[in-house]
Design a protein around this motif. Structure first.
Motif, PDB file in Angstrom:
ATOM      1  N   GLY A 193       0.845  -1.160  -0.075  1.00 12.42           N
ATOM      2  CA  GLY A 193       0.122   0.000   0.093  1.00 12.42           C
ATOM      3  C   GLY A 193       0.664   1.326  -0.144  1.00 12.42           C
ATOM      4  N   LEU A 194       1.995   1.102   0.820  1.00  9.07           N
ATOM      5  CA  LEU A 194       2.883   2.484   0.918  1.00  9.07           C
ATOM      6  C   LEU A 194       3.322   2.575  -0.393  1.00  9.07           C
ATOM      7  CD1 LEU A 194       3.966   4.680   2.483  1.00  9.07           C
ATOM      8  CD2 LEU A 194       5.834   3.121   3.329  1.00  9.07           C
ATOM      9  N   LYS A 195       3.640   1.389  -1.040  1.00  9.34           N
ATOM     10  CA  LYS A 195       4.730   1.577  -2.334  1.00  9.34           C
ATOM     11  C   LYS A 195       3.643   2.042  -3.615  1.00  9.34           C
ATOM     12  CE  LYS A 195       7.228  -1.369  -5.807  1.00  9.34           C
ATOM     13  NZ  LYS A 195       7.779  -2.580  -5.945  1.00  9.34           N
ATOM     14  N   VAL A 196       2.314   1.480  -3.606  1.00  7.49           N
ATOM     15  CA  VAL A 196       1.432   2.068  -4.516  1.00  7.49           C
ATOM     16  C   VAL A 196       1.183   3.650  -4.074  1.00  7.49           C
ATOM     17  CG1 VAL A 196      -1.032   2.115  -5.084  1.00  7.49           C
ATOM     18  CG2 VAL A 196       0.360  -0.047  -5.087  1.00  7.49           C
ATOM     19  N   LEU A 197       1.152   4.073  -3.161  1.00 10.10           N
ATOM     20  CA  LEU A 197       0.865   5.651  -2.773  1.00 10.10           C
ATOM     21  C   LEU A 197       2.338   6.399  -3.233  1.00 10.10           C
ATOM     22  CD1 LEU A 197      -0.675   7.628  -1.383  1.00 10.10           C
ATOM     23  CD2 LEU A 197       0.744   7.270   0.832  1.00 10.10           C
ATOM     24  N   ILE A 198       3.389   5.910  -3.141  1.00 11.08           N
ATOM     25  CA  ILE A 198       4.413   6.414  -3.780  1.00 11.08           C
ATOM     26  C   ILE A 198       4.619   6.572  -5.142  1.00 11.08           C
ATOM     27  CG2 ILE A 198       7.028   6.496  -3.890  1.00 11.08           C
ATOM     28  CD1 ILE A 198       6.974   5.205  -0.989  1.00 11.08           C
ATOM     29  N   LEU A 199       4.371   5.178  -5.973  1.00  5.57           N
ATOM     30  CA  LEU A 199       4.560   5.390  -7.357  1.00  5.57           C
ATOM     31  C   LEU A 199       3.245   5.806  -8.153  1.00  5.57           C
ATOM     32  CD1 LEU A 199       5.808   1.576  -7.786  1.00  5.57           C
ATOM     33  CD2 LEU A 199       7.084   4.030  -7.739  1.00  5.57           C
TER      34      LEU A 199
END
Length: 369
Positions: free
Chosen positions: A20-26
């Motif tokens: 979820g954090l990676k999706v928010l970043i990318l």
């Protein structure tokens, strides 16, 4: 910030939370940063050199990776092919862009994003065809049309948020528009999203670092050798074109130090799913471990370059550091090969076979008499 991420691993450590954090970043923070950066840059024909240069570095690394079994003879064929997929690829989004934004500014981020276009073409399309070629050859599968898969990859490339905002920004620039042309509410949201990128990525790096001890030494040496070769290429470019600006020289150094990309791993996983238990084309677990070690190593090297800019900008020092990394990475394997060499082993009295030792003892007794 990375230390805080390490401290929070027990609270935010599940794959779903990290995803979820990676999706928010990318999907939000990084595209907003690239969008702002591109709209603050004036387009020129020289910018076409950046994706071509990145594509050329991808090709050079692919060629060098093909010789990895000569330096590391213990590598299996599956691991050799795995490295040929991962070593030439770059993932600047998580490992490089935030530091370029912090140390060099928006213009350098825009140039790095354009360079990533060439890299994306390489990892999404060319490496996919390479993986399929190996799969067909090793499993004796009749070749089929790849048009559907190629179309799917093309759609995935266009639908990626980073590429979408790049297309929108380039179209706006072509019509003479910039960030100020947007409504103030929209531009304000974009600027705020851009501001959270660096903290989120640094936290993500600390949260995601989980190293597997198995094969750690081998993978670390391979990645250090990759880094050393890239430092040598960067040093050669800076030496041959000394008129480059300082931000551009730093960009030439740090962009190739980006971590290995996830896309080749996705291609390998797709091929692995099509194979039976025998005759694997790739070592997927080895590839996953390589990705896990690549991200923290790349961020460490990139931070080191920015922290010691006066040393890194000297092509001589940069070349020396690159040579030390290459030699250090390959030295254990070279020493192992020397120890196993039959010609050298025969001259070492400690390594004599039992029959040879007996013969030498008998000869010495006769000589004494």
């Amino acid at each position: 910030m990375i230390g805080l991420g390490l401290a929070l691993q027990r609270k935010i450590g599940s794959k779903e939370q990290l995803k979820g954090l990676k999706v928010l970043i990318l999907s939000l923070a990084l595209p907003a940063t690239i969008f702002v950066a591109l709209l603050n840059v004036e387009l020129s024909q020289n910018m076409l050199l950046f994706p071509l240069a990145a594509l050329a570095i991808n090709g050079i690394l692919l060629l060098l990776a093909s010789f990895s079994r000569k330096v590391f003879p213990g590598l299996s064929e599956q691991r050799h092919r795995t490295l040929m997929m991962l070593i030439p690829s770059f993932a600047p989004g998580l490992s490089c862009f935030p530091f370029i934004a912090e140390f060099l500014g928006d213009e350098s981020v825009a140039l790095a994003a354009l360079a990533d276009v060439g890299n994306k073409f390489f990892v999404l399309i060319l490496l996919y065809f390479l993986a399929i070629h190996w799969y067909h050859r090793l499993n004796e599968v009749p070749k089929q049309s790849n048009n559907a898969k190629l179309k799917q990859l093309g759609m995935a490339m266009v639908a990626e948020p980073i590429n979408m905002v790049m297309i929108v920004a380039l179209v706006m620039l072509a019509f003479g528009l910039n960030l100020q042309s947007l409504p103030e509410t929209v531009s304000g949201v974009i600027l705020r999203l851009s501001g959270i990128m660096a903290p989120l990525i640094l936290l993500f790096i600390g949260l995601a670092v989980k190293l597997n001890r198995q094969d750690f030494g081998l993978i670390l040496r391979l990645l250090l050798g990759r880094a050393g070769l890239l430092f040598l290429i960067s040093a050669a470019v800076i030496f041959l074109v000394p008129s480059l600006s300082v931000p551009l020289m730093l960009l030439i150094i740090v962009f190739p130090q980006s971590s290995c990309s996830f896309w080749p791993f996705a291609h390998m996983s797709a091929v692995d799913a099509m194979e039976d238990a025998e005759g694997r084309t790739f070592d997927v677990n080895f590839g996953l471990s390589t990705l896990a070690i690549s991200l923290p190593l790349s961020t460490t090297l990139i931070l080191g370059v920015f922290s010691f800019q006066s040393v890194a900008l000297n092509p001589l020092y940069l070349a020396i550091f690159g040579i030390l990394l290459v030699v250090g990475a390959s030295l254990p394997e070279v020493m192992r090969m020397v120890r196993k060499s039959p010609s050298l082993a025969s001259t070492d009295p400690l390594n004599l076979p039992e029959e040879s030792a007996a013969t030498v003892s008998k000869t010495l007794v006769e000589a004494r008499h």
